[in-house]
Design a protein around this motif. Sequence first.
Motif, short mmCIF file in Angstrom:
data_model
loop_
_atom_site.label_atom_id
_atom_site.label_comp_id
_atom_site.label_asym_id
_atom_site.label_seq_id
_atom_site.Cartn_x
_atom_site.Cartn_y
_atom_site.Cartn_z
N PHE B 264 1.03 -1.16 -0.14
CA PHE B 264 -0.18 -0.07 0.00
C PHE B 264 0.92 1.32 0.02
CE2 PHE B 264 -2.42 -3.46 1.69
CZ PHE B 264 -3.57 -3.14 1.43
N VAL B 265 1.89 1.16 0.90
CA VAL B 265 2.84 2.31 0.86
C VAL B 265 3.40 2.44 -0.59
CG1 VAL B 265 5.18 3.21 1.83
CG2 VAL B 265 3.40 1.86 3.31
N SER B 266 3.78 1.46 -1.04
CA SER B 266 4.36 1.61 -2.58
C SER B 266 3.47 2.24 -3.63
CB SER B 266 4.83 0.12 -3.23
OG SER B 266 5.79 -0.30 -2.19
N ASN B 267 2.23 1.79 -3.59
CA ASN B 267 1.22 2.28 -4.33
C ASN B 267 1.11 3.84 -4.15
OD1 ASN B 267 0.72 -0.32 -5.40
ND2 ASN B 267 -1.14 -0.79 -4.31
N ILE B 268 0.93 4.23 -2.89
CA ILE B 268 0.80 5.54 -2.57
C ILE B 268 1.78 6.41 -3.02
CG2 ILE B 268 1.31 5.75 -0.11
CD1 ILE B 268 -1.50 7.25 0.46
N ASN B 269 3.14 5.87 -2.80
CA ASN B 269 4.33 6.64 -3.27
C ASN B 269 4.31 6.75 -4.72
OD1 ASN B 269 5.37 7.22 -0.76
ND2 ASN B 269 6.50 5.19 -0.91
N VAL B 270 3.78 5.85 -5.51
CA VAL B 270 3.72 5.97 -7.00
C VAL B 270 2.69 7.22 -7.24
CG1 VAL B 270 3.22 4.97 -9.24
CG2 VAL B 270 4.51 3.80 -7.56
N PHE B 271 1.47 6.96 -6.52
CA PHE B 271 0.27 8.05 -6.94
C PHE B 271 0.69 9.39 -6.55
CE2 PHE B 271 -3.30 9.88 -4.69
CZ PHE B 271 -4.04 10.26 -5.76
N SER B 272 1.58 9.46 -5.51
CA SER B 272 1.87 10.85 -4.94
C SER B 272 2.72 11.58 -6.13
CB SER B 272 2.24 10.89 -3.75
OG SER B 272 3.32 10.10 -3.44
N GLN B 273 3.20 10.74 -7.06
CA GLN B 273 4.39 11.21 -8.01
C GLN B 273 3.42 11.90 -9.13
OE1 GLN B 273 7.68 11.54 -7.46
NE2 GLN B 273 6.88 10.65 -5.43
N ASN B 274 2.04 11.83 -9.14
CA ASN B 274 1.22 12.09 -10.45
C ASN B 274 1.00 13.48 -9.96
OD1 ASN B 274 -1.36 12.33 -11.79
ND2 ASN B 274 -0.92 10.25 -12.33
N PRO B 275 0.88 14.08 -11.19
CA PRO B 275 1.05 15.73 -10.99
C PRO B 275 -0.59 15.87 -10.80
CG PRO B 275 2.03 14.98 -13.12
CD PRO B 275 1.76 13.91 -12.62
N THR B 276 -1.66 15.01 -11.02
CA THR B 276 -2.88 15.61 -10.65
C THR B 276 -3.07 15.30 -9.15
OG1 THR B 276 -3.70 13.99 -12.56
CG2 THR B 276 -5.30 14.35 -10.90
N TYR B 277 -2.37 14.50 -8.55
CA TYR B 277 -2.21 14.56 -7.09
C TYR B 277 -1.53 15.86 -6.62
CZ TYR B 277 -0.17 14.03 -2.46
OH TYR B 277 0.33 14.10 -1.22
N SER B 278 -0.55 16.28 -7.11
CA SER B 278 0.00 17.55 -6.51
C SER B 278 -0.78 18.71 -6.86
CB SER B 278 1.45 17.71 -7.31
OG SER B 278 1.98 16.33 -7.25
N THR B 279 -1.39 18.75 -7.99
CA THR B 279 -2.17 19.96 -8.08
C THR B 279 -3.49 20.08 -7.31
OG1 THR B 279 -1.51 19.81 -10.59
CG2 THR B 279 -3.39 21.23 -10.11
N ALA B 280 -4.05 18.91 -7.22
CA ALA B 280 -5.12 18.97 -6.24
C ALA B 280 -4.86 19.33 -4.83
CB ALA B 280 -5.90 17.32 -6.33
N LYS B 281 -3.65 18.78 -4.41
CA LYS B 281 -3.30 19.10 -2.86
C LYS B 281 -3.05 20.44 -2.66
CE LYS B 281 0.67 18.50 -1.46
NZ LYS B 281 2.22 18.12 -0.99
N ASN B 282 -2.46 20.97 -3.84
CA ASN B 282 -2.05 22.62 -3.79
C ASN B 282 -3.42 23.40 -3.61
OD1 ASN B 282 0.54 22.13 -3.55
ND2 ASN B 282 0.88 22.18 -5.56
#
Lengths: 142, 476
Positions: B264-282
Amino acid sequence: MKSIYILNLLALLFSINICKAQQLVQKPSDINKLKLQESIFVNKPLKNLIKEIKPQIVMVTGWPSKSTERLGYFVFRFVDKKSYDSTRKNSKTPYQITVFIKETFQWNNHERNKDQKLNWTNSDTNKYGNLTVVGIKISGEQ
Amino acid sequence: MTPGLLSESESQDPLYMYATNQGKSPVWNLGQVFENGAYDLVTLPLMYKVRNVQVPENLNCLEKENYIRSVKSEMVIYKVNNSPVKCRIITFLPDVNYARNRSYDISHNTITRMDTAYSGMIVVKDSDEKIIRIWQIQHGKIIKKMKPVVVTGVNAAGENSIGTESTHCVFQPVADNFRVVCFGTMVGDVLVIDHCNDPEPTGTEYDFVCEEVDDDTPLPCDDISTPEDECLGGIFGDDPPGDGGGGGDNPPTEPDPCSQAQSFVSNINVFSQNPTYSTAKNNVLASGATDQKEHGVTFGKNSNGEITVSPLSTGNSYNAPVNTNWQGAFADLHNHPDNLPPSSADMYGLISININKSDYSTRMVVTVDGTVYALVVIDPTKATSFVNQYPKQQIANYPPDFPDPIFTDFTDIKFDLVTKGLSAKVADEMALAFVLDKYNSGVALLKQDANGNFHRLKTEQTSSNGASNYIASNCL
């Protein structure tokens, strides 16, 4: 003359009634009475509840909330940290009252008076006494 | 704190380590008391006035010094039920990489609570320094067993009268022995090392070097990081307590929390590299900073498997402001204007979604200072059992909370940590990690580090002088 006598008698009865009213919690094991009568404290100021507690509150901690995410609360305990830890070590919980509060409030353990960091003082009653109680949780055994 | 450097001499005398003598001193004032099933134990950091350490080659001088410091020994005084009191000496010889990752401080490891990431050797000896067993550990699991069989004889070098020798251990020169002299001052219960002199080579020393043998002792347990009774008996070389005796089947052990969450940690680490995640978080953070309210988004996957994000929602209650019906939803994210970690409301809310949508397993929370946490359902069966056994407790129209005994545990831990000087935020995250694990919630609490990687938070409980201590033992 007769009417004056009756008034005096009523006054006497009233004063007897006041003298008989005592705090709900006379000893820590009485804290369940607060839960049983929770409705008289809910939506009322915290100070109403505090004045119904006779035993000394030895430890208190505030856990404020600044959002709708969680409720802030105070935990009142009747033993010191050492005694508390010792009881918890035996998988028991000393008597304690958790009072959930409606409003946001400020509480920072590190900023409290060093000698009275864990004590509930008159100053605390003045500062926090008008906060609104929304619920009571009691726990503990001895 | 580095127990290997501690001394009862406190502040005045130099602390001698790793020379060529036999003195050793338990550090009584740092003893910890454990109750572990039928076992009552006291563990004491053990300082050797003199000790031989085989220093790995290919280290530079500074690393050698640091490695020497990192080696930890502890004396364990224990009894099982009404048996006589016994004593064992446990030495942790870490792998260089493990020691390096821990900044050469492995002092948090004890035989009753070992870091699940621990890799290296564990040497178990009796009070006379006679080796009972040696284990090679990798990530908290025994991967090799070495057990010297003692016979009467003369040592292989023929120059020291050892008296006993192992058929499976070779007495041979041990390279790079050093003597380090350190000076320190006791501050409360903690020894603060002022400085250490440069390591002085003490010449070639001889010692037993054991090789792997087919130790016929059954493994006490696969994972000895949190040993139960039978495991401790195996570690100490005793018969397990109770009626079984003689080893037998290994007790059922809980899976290692770190490895359990790893995928699960590996999956979330991959996901958190996605620009969609970064933009949404910001966007979520910026909106929260503007109006001090909660805002949230839901992440999903479209029919092409691409990650999508829902429009921003604004919260007005304790429910996370997210769209649970977003196509292919697998995670959501919202901000906490109170700068605190995920709440019990977040956890109960996530589990209730996951029960109906098994792919929807992650709830991320970003706090005002940018810290990102993630609650992840790593075991849906346990999560369902958890909410059935410990249903949320709620005052009408207000956010839910844990029921007792979880609430009391949670509050106790926070109280304990705050009175020890930790911030409310750190106390909260440690307490949450502890109760999620203790009560088998099936939910892991993760936190993103400065490099953008998530790690599972883990809090361990120890006992000292009747008081509980809670230490962060987060997964790497």
